[in-house]
Scaffold this active site. Structure first.
Site, PDB file in Angstrom:
ATOM      1  N   ARG A 144      41.584  49.073  46.539  1.00 32.07           N
ATOM      2  CA  ARG A 144      40.196  48.610  46.712  1.00 32.07           C
ATOM      3  C   ARG A 144      39.945  47.375  45.834  1.00 32.07           C
ATOM      4  NH1 ARG A 144      36.056  47.140  43.629  1.00 32.07           N
ATOM      5  NH2 ARG A 144      36.616  48.809  42.192  1.00 32.07           N
ATOM      6  N   ASP A 145      39.972  47.547  44.527  1.00 31.79           N
ATOM      7  CA  ASP A 145      39.619  46.427  43.635  1.00 31.79           C
ATOM      8  C   ASP A 145      40.612  45.278  43.794  1.00 31.79           C
ATOM      9  OD1 ASP A 145      38.187  45.038  41.767  1.00 31.79           O
ATOM     10  OD2 ASP A 145      38.717  46.286  40.054  1.00 31.79           O
ATOM     11  N   HIS A 197      38.050  50.154  32.254  1.00 28.16           N
ATOM     12  CA  HIS A 197      38.536  49.382  33.414  1.00 28.16           C
ATOM     13  C   HIS A 197      38.685  47.928  32.955  1.00 28.16           C
ATOM     14  CE1 HIS A 197      38.073  48.506  37.953  1.00 28.16           C
ATOM     15  NE2 HIS A 197      38.007  47.302  37.398  1.00 28.16           N
ATOM     16  N   HIS A 234      40.463  44.067  33.124  1.00 33.58           N
ATOM     17  CA  HIS A 234      41.207  43.047  33.876  1.00 33.58           C
ATOM     18  C   HIS A 234      42.008  42.250  32.845  1.00 33.58           C
ATOM     19  CE1 HIS A 234      39.373  43.203  38.049  1.00 33.58           C
ATOM     20  NE2 HIS A 234      38.724  44.143  37.391  1.00 33.58           N
ATOM     21  N   CYS A 284      38.145  39.196  41.320  1.00 34.44           N
ATOM     22  CA  CYS A 284      36.827  39.681  41.734  1.00 34.44           C
ATOM     23  C   CYS A 284      36.188  38.581  42.552  1.00 34.44           C
ATOM     24  CB  CYS A 284      35.957  40.028  40.529  1.00 34.44           C
ATOM     25  SG  CYS A 284      34.299  40.553  41.019  1.00 34.44           S
ATOM     26  N   ASN A 314      43.533  43.194  37.875  1.00 36.87           N
ATOM     27  CA  ASN A 314      43.340  44.355  37.013  1.00 36.87           C
ATOM     28  C   ASN A 314      44.573  44.537  36.159  1.00 36.87           C
ATOM     29  OD1 ASN A 314      41.678  44.974  39.582  1.00 36.87           O
ATOM     30  ND2 ASN A 314      40.961  46.483  38.110  1.00 36.87           N
TER      31      ASN A 314
HETATM   32  P1  HMG Z   1      22.259  42.455  51.759  1.00 33.59           P
HETATM   33  O1  HMG Z   1      22.634  41.299  52.619  1.00 33.59           O
HETATM   34  O2  HMG Z   1      21.173  42.277  50.761  1.00 33.59           O
HETATM   35  O3  HMG Z   1      21.990  43.784  52.625  1.00 33.59           O
HETATM   36  O4  HMG Z   1      23.559  42.948  50.987  1.00 33.59           O
HETATM   37  P2  HMG Z   1      20.951  44.142  53.731  1.00 33.59           P
HETATM   38  O5  HMG Z   1      20.551  45.551  53.478  1.00 33.59           O
HETATM   39  O6  HMG Z   1      19.890  43.085  53.831  1.00 33.59           O
HETATM   40  O7  HMG Z   1      21.841  44.118  55.047  1.00 33.59           O
HETATM   41  C1  HMG Z   1      22.409  42.925  55.580  1.00 33.59           C
HETATM   42  C2  HMG Z   1      23.393  43.288  56.675  1.00 33.59           C
HETATM   43  O8  HMG Z   1      24.474  44.073  56.153  1.00 33.59           O
HETATM   44  C3  HMG Z   1      22.776  44.177  57.768  1.00 33.59           C
HETATM   45  O9  HMG Z   1      23.490  43.867  58.954  1.00 33.59           O
HETATM   46  C4  HMG Z   1      23.134  45.565  57.324  1.00 33.59           C
HETATM   47  O10 HMG Z   1      23.162  46.479  58.370  1.00 33.59           O
HETATM   48  C5  HMG Z   1      24.524  45.353  56.764  1.00 33.59           C
HETATM   49  P3  HMG Z   1      22.891  42.872  60.047  1.00 33.59           P
HETATM   50  O11 HMG Z   1      21.569  43.456  60.433  1.00 33.59           O
HETATM   51  O12 HMG Z   1      22.767  41.531  59.379  1.00 33.59           O
HETATM   52  O13 HMG Z   1      23.931  42.877  61.138  1.00 33.59           O
HETATM   53  N1  HMG Z   1      24.860  46.354  55.742  1.00 33.59           N
HETATM   54  C6  HMG Z   1      25.969  47.122  55.759  1.00 33.59           C
HETATM   55  N2  HMG Z   1      26.989  47.211  56.624  1.00 33.59           N
HETATM   56  C7  HMG Z   1      27.959  48.101  56.352  1.00 33.59           C
HETATM   57  N3  HMG Z   1      27.959  48.875  55.244  1.00 33.59           N
HETATM   58  C8  HMG Z   1      26.959  48.814  54.358  1.00 33.59           C
HETATM   59  C9  HMG Z   1      25.914  47.907  54.602  1.00 33.59           C
HETATM   60  N4  HMG Z   1      24.783  47.590  53.932  1.00 33.59           N
HETATM   61  C10 HMG Z   1      24.160  46.657  54.640  1.00 33.59           C
HETATM   62  N5  HMG Z   1      26.963  49.577  53.267  1.00 33.59           N
HETATM   63  C11 HMG Z   1      24.881  44.710  50.060  1.00 33.59           C
HETATM   64  C12 HMG Z   1      23.522  44.037  50.087  1.00 33.59           C
HETATM   65  C13 HMG Z   1      24.878  45.666  48.871  1.00 33.59           C
HETATM   66  C14 HMG Z   1      25.072  45.471  51.355  1.00 33.59           C
HETATM   67  C15 HMG Z   1      25.970  43.622  49.903  1.00 33.59           C
HETATM   68  O14 HMG Z   1      25.636  42.799  48.838  1.00 33.59           O
HETATM   69  C16 HMG Z   1      27.335  44.190  49.676  1.00 33.59           C
HETATM   70  O15 HMG Z   1      27.914  44.838  50.541  1.00 33.59           O
HETATM   71  N6  HMG Z   1      27.941  43.955  48.480  1.00 33.59           N
HETATM   72  C17 HMG Z   1      29.239  44.493  48.140  1.00 33.59           C
HETATM   73  C18 HMG Z   1      29.950  43.567  47.231  1.00 33.59           C
HETATM   74  C19 HMG Z   1      31.276  44.174  46.802  1.00 33.59           C
HETATM   75  O16 HMG Z   1      31.830  45.016  47.464  1.00 33.59           O
HETATM   76  N7  HMG Z   1      31.791  43.688  45.662  1.00 33.59           N
HETATM   77  C20 HMG Z   1      33.048  44.128  45.146  1.00 33.59           C
HETATM   78  C21 HMG Z   1      32.980  45.469  44.487  1.00 33.59           C
HETATM   79  S1  HMG Z   1      32.316  45.447  42.818  1.00 33.59           S
HETATM   80  C22 HMG Z   1      33.692  45.132  41.823  1.00 33.59           C
HETATM   81  O17 HMG Z   1      34.701  44.773  42.327  1.00 33.59           O
HETATM   82  C23 HMG Z   1      33.594  45.412  40.363  1.00 33.59           C
HETATM   83  C24 HMG Z   1      34.265  46.729  39.975  1.00 33.59           C
HETATM   84  O18 HMG Z   1      35.623  46.752  40.372  1.00 33.59           O
HETATM   85  C25 HMG Z   1      34.187  46.923  38.466  1.00 33.59           C
HETATM   86  C26 HMG Z   1      34.898  45.851  37.678  1.00 33.59           C
HETATM   87  O19 HMG Z   1      35.890  45.279  38.122  1.00 33.59           O
HETATM   88  O20 HMG Z   1      34.470  45.640  36.541  1.00 33.59           O
HETATM   89  C27 HMG Z   1      33.565  47.899  40.630  1.00 33.59           C
HETATM   90 MG    MG Z   2      37.668  45.637  38.714  1.00 31.95          MG
END
Ligand code: HMG
Ligand code: MG
Length: 298
Positions: free
Chosen positions: A14-15, A206, A208, A239, A248
């Site tokens: 995933r990450d 966690h 990196h 990221c 990571n």
């Molecule tokens: P948004 O654009 O504000 O969401 O995004 P929305 O609610 O306005 O929806 C926009 C569109 O997305 C709509 O579709 C929704 O249906 C769809 P449209 O009408 O335009 O066709 N939608 C979805 N579709 C599928 N699954 C869903 C979903 N939600 C909405 N769950 C949102 C807000 C949170 C959805 C967006 O910003 C997002 O998905 N962000 C994810 C980012 C991400 O995955 N980042 C990486 C993970 S974090 C990380 O890596 C750090 C970590 O590892 C820790 C570390 O490393 O320190 C955890």
């Molecule tokens: Mg991470």
């Protein structure tokens, strides 16, 4: 206080893979995840039910889960940002989810398009429903040692959010140095500050390896008694919303450290390294793990 056993949480599928721009076939992901579980990793993060517009690489997560032994001994958590993600994860058979917040406002906006306070409001019903459904819930806090947009992050801010996530029902909190800027003293200061508010048994670290500090940080946190450590096979990752963040901490490197210290993990290092070589070949680059390279040369 160093633990005699550590739970290694594998986050590479995933990450790590979420950052790849070329589409990785579901079959490759399933092969990787299965190999990691077979190597003895107790937890393998298997995907993310996030918006496919934001992170296209995770779009096939339901297809991945469909091919995993979700009833077996290995846990396969998936990321969930909101109700929609929860419904998709539940329908796909997930038994464990992870919500993900941040200790920095700008990172929260760039990553999940809302403020920290709004994110807690979104997570509350997701976590409550997950608990009612009998799922385990992990909560991530990103940017615990620094933010790519805001710079320094206060350990008190991290502790506050970690405490809020536990109050909402999270079973475990993973403290993420998302951009890998931390050094051991800072890591321990942050950990101690959080551990004053959240029981240490619930905390994971966690790191990196952007600046080569991940193992040093892990060791420092082990000495404080942390028993859960996240890592990614072959050092996959970066990221998408944290420019310049390299991968990571590599699982191979982590295992070599832990086993060298006599800490049990139940994981077969050679088998993890083999899985890392397969996915690295598919991605067309060598594993970003010194241990993996040393094992391949030996
Ligand atoms: P948004 O654009 O504000 O969401 O995004 P929305 O609610 O306005 O929806 C926009 C569109 O997305 C709509 O579709 C929704 O249906 C769809 P449209 O009408 O335009 O066709 N939608 C979805 N579709 C599928 N699954 C869903 C979903 N939600 C909405 N769950 C949102 C807000 C949170 C959805 C967006 O910003 C997002 O998905 N962000 C994810 C980012 C991400 O995955 N980042 C990486 C993970 S974090 C990380 O890596 C750090 C970590 O590892 C820790 C570390 O490393 O320190 C955890
Ligand atoms: Mg991470």
């Amino acid at each position: 206080r160093r633990p005699s056993r550590v739970t290694v949480v594998e986050v590479g599928p995933r990450d790590g893979l979420q950052n790849e721009s070329d589409e990785i076939p579901v079959a490759s992901k399933v092969r990787l995840i299965t190999a990691l579980a077979d190597a003895g990793l107790p937890v393998v993060e298997a995907g993310a039910f996030v918006s496919p517009k934001w992170v296209p690489q995770m779009a096939g997560s339901a297809d991945v889960l469909a091919q995993l032994p979700l009833d077996g001994p290995t846990r396969f958590p998936v990321l969930v940002p909101n109700d929609k993600g929860y419904d998709r994860a539940k329908a796909a058979g997930a038994r464990e989810i992870a919500v993900f917040g941040a200790a920095s406002e700008t990172f929260s906006q760039r990553n999940i398009n809302c403020s920290i306070q709004e994110s807690l409001g979104r997570f509350a019903p997701v976590i409550a429903q997950a608990k009612r459904d009998g799922l385990r819930v992990r909560g991530y806090v990103s940017c615990v040692l620094g933010c790519p947009y805001e710079g320094a992050v206060s350990p008190h801010r991290v502790a506050e959010i970690a405490k809020d996530l536990v109050a909402l029902g999270c079973d475990e909190i993973s403290l993420g140095d998302t951009i890998g800027v931390g050094t051991p003293d800072a890591a321990v200061r942050m950990l101690d500050t959080v551990a004053a508010r959240v029981p240490l048994e619930r905390l994971a670290v966690h790191f990196h390896d952007t600046y080569g500090q991940a193992l040093a940080n892990v060791l420092a946190c082990l000495e404080r008694g942390v028993g859960i450590v996240d890592s990614a096979v072959a050092g996959l990752g970066g990221c998408p919303y944290a420019q310049g963040a390299s991968g990571n901490l590599a699982t191979e490197d982590l295992l070599y450290l832990l086993h060298g210290l006599g800490i049990e993990t139940g994981v077969d290092l050679a088998a993890v390294a083999a899985a890392g070589r397969v996915i690295s070949d598919e991605l067309g680059r060598p594993p970003a793990s010194k241990v993996a390279r040393a094992l391949a040369a030996g």
